[in-house]
Design a protein around this motif. Structure first.
Motif, short mmCIF file in Angstrom:
data_model
loop_
_atom_site.label_atom_id
_atom_site.label_comp_id
_atom_site.label_asym_id
_atom_site.label_seq_id
_atom_site.Cartn_x
_atom_site.Cartn_y
_atom_site.Cartn_z
N SER A 103 0.83 -1.21 0.00
CA SER A 103 0.00 0.00 0.00
C SER A 103 0.86 1.26 0.00
O SER A 103 0.46 2.30 -0.51
N ARG A 104 2.07 1.18 0.60
CA ARG A 104 3.04 2.27 0.58
C ARG A 104 4.38 1.73 0.14
O ARG A 104 4.69 0.57 0.35
N HIS A 105 5.17 2.58 -0.47
CA HIS A 105 6.48 2.23 -0.99
C HIS A 105 6.32 1.26 -2.19
O HIS A 105 5.24 0.72 -2.42
N ASP A 138 7.99 6.21 -0.02
CA ASP A 138 7.01 7.27 0.19
C ASP A 138 7.25 7.91 1.55
O ASP A 138 6.97 7.30 2.59
N GLN A 140 5.91 10.95 2.63
CA GLN A 140 4.60 11.43 3.03
C GLN A 140 3.78 11.62 1.76
O GLN A 140 4.24 11.33 0.67
N ARG A 141 2.54 12.07 1.90
CA ARG A 141 1.68 12.20 0.73
C ARG A 141 2.33 13.12 -0.31
O ARG A 141 2.75 14.24 -0.01
#
Length: 427
Positions: A103-105, A138, A140-141
């Motif tokens: 979901s991230r990275h 990632d 942050q957004r």
């Protein structure tokens, strides 16, 4: 094999390939960013239910293996002017790409090879191999760090402007590249920068009568540092300033070579990144470049620099891509260390049916060499069609034409026509 159209099958039904085509520095499409350019999906990037590769799950990763089998007829395999030699070429190209499902990275890796076998002239046989990996962290957004590394063992095409004329075999060379980039958004402002390194190692060629054709004078390391600032004047339009500095460091020096090709250069571009509703999107930049050479016998190169890529969507089933550039490239010609290369092109992709893609492309380029009286004019054109039978099988048919008109020292006129077919098998 048979020009760019055969590459359709490589990316059409492979989600990992389609994702990588968007570029490592493209941030995720978040609804609150001023830099998303995703109101339309290009034909080549569009997902196709029932025709996409399924892939193999490996924990939190997905693997996409693929095998391409091709045959091509080339009417001028040595790219000569007069006395053309034709041959039938067989190609086997295995590859695999692996991508994370987080979901991230993100983490991706690939390995691919292209094995060519000429039916009558086996001195042209070749095996290309390349491997690489990239990661996105990632922070942050809309802010991330991107890293990547690649290695390849390749054959220089006979049609290359730096190809060795009259050599028994095409020139073999090895490249290694590494890169790091960072991007951070502050409301309407996006700041990004990066460093890229690439090395080149060439093998000597062979004369027909015996003896080596030196090529190691081309061995070099290239370093490029880039900084860029984008300012969004609206959610669909951004203006930017990009500055890059390069160092090109050749490994051989006097007395091993008579011409020292080391140089340093700068490029500054201003431009716009935009999206016009669902009709068009792209980036256009213009500016100035210069390359300064250490050897006092070489004159510096400077002038107008440019880069452009614009996608136009006349219908939801058609994507027209316009490209253009003006850059400084390295020359292997005696007496010249570099040349300016100006290129324009257009490519049309049309989805005749969900599983039938037609493509056509036309491009023109002109190279002007520094230090010698040589100019090259190139014209390329091609057409192709890809038929996806199911998730695992696709067929591509393609024709390409190249016309080189070279005047001055060190170049060669030629015309090359290729026609071929590729069967792509994937899981």
């Amino acid at each position: 094999m048979a020009g760019a159209a055969i590459a359709i099958a490589a990316g059409l039904s492979n989600p990992a390939a389609a994702q990588s085509a968007r570029g490592e520095l493209a941030s995720a499409s978040n609804v609150d960013t001023n830099f998303a350019r995703d109101r339309n999906i290009a034909v080549m990037q569009r997902p196709r239910d029932g025709y996409q590769a399924v892939g193999i799950r490996m924990g939190s990763f997905m693997a996409y293996p693929k095998l391409s089998l091709g045959v091509e007829h080339n009417d001028n395999i040595y790219a000569t002017d007069g006395g053309e030699t034709d041959d039938l070429i067989w190609r086997v190209a295995p590859e695999i790409s692996i991508s994370s499902d987080w979901s991230r990275h993100a983490l991706t890796a690939y390995a691919r090879s292209s094995i060519l076998r000429y039916q009558d002239f086996d001195t042209e046989n070749s095996e290309d191999l390349s491997v690489g990996a990239s990661a996105q962290i990632d922070m942050q957004r809309n802010s991330f760090i991107a890293l990547g590394v690649d290695w390849a063992d390749l054959i220089e095409p006979r049609t290359s402007p730096n190809a060795v004329l009259g050599a028994v075999e095409p020139t073999e060379y090895e490249t290694m590249a590494a890169r790091a980039a960072v991007s951070h958004e502050l409301n309407r402002l996006r700041l990004s920068g990066g460093y890229a390194f690439k090395s080149f190692d060439y093998e000597d060629g062979r004369n027909p009568g015996g003896g080596a054709i030196p090529q190691q004078y081309r061995d070099r390391d290239e370093h490029v540092v880039t900084a860029r600032a984008d300012y969004a004047v609206s959610p669909a339009t951004a203006l930017f300033l990009e500055v890059s500095r390069n160092v090109r460091d050749y490994r051989l020096a006097r007395p091993a070579v008579t011409l020292v090709r080391d140089s340093e250069g700068t490029q500054a571009l201003v431009g716009s990144n935009f999206e016009l509703g669902a009709v068009a999107r792209g980036e256009i930049a213009v500016g100035y470049f210069n390359q300064e050479y250490d050897d006092p016998t070489l004159g510096d190169i400077d002038g107008f620099g440019a880069r452009a890529q614009v996608e136009w969507f006349p219908t939801q089933l058609t994507t027209v891509t316009f490209t253009g550039s003006r850059t400084i490239e390295e020359s292997a010609s005696p007496g010249s260390a570099g040349y300016t290369s100006a290129n324009v092109g257009v490519k049309v992709d049309h989805e005749l049916m969900r599983n039938v893609i037609l493509t056509g492309n036309v491009s023109h380029g002109k190279d002007d060499y520094q230090g010698i009286t040589r100019e090259d004019d190139r014209f390329n054109a091609g057409i192709g069609a890809t038929y996806l039978l199911n998730r695992h099988t696709g067929l591509t048919f393609a024709y390409s034409h190249m016309d080189m008109d070279s005047s001055g020292v060190g170049g060669q006129d030629f015309k090359v026509n290729k026609v071929g077919a590729t069967l792509a098998l994937q899981f």
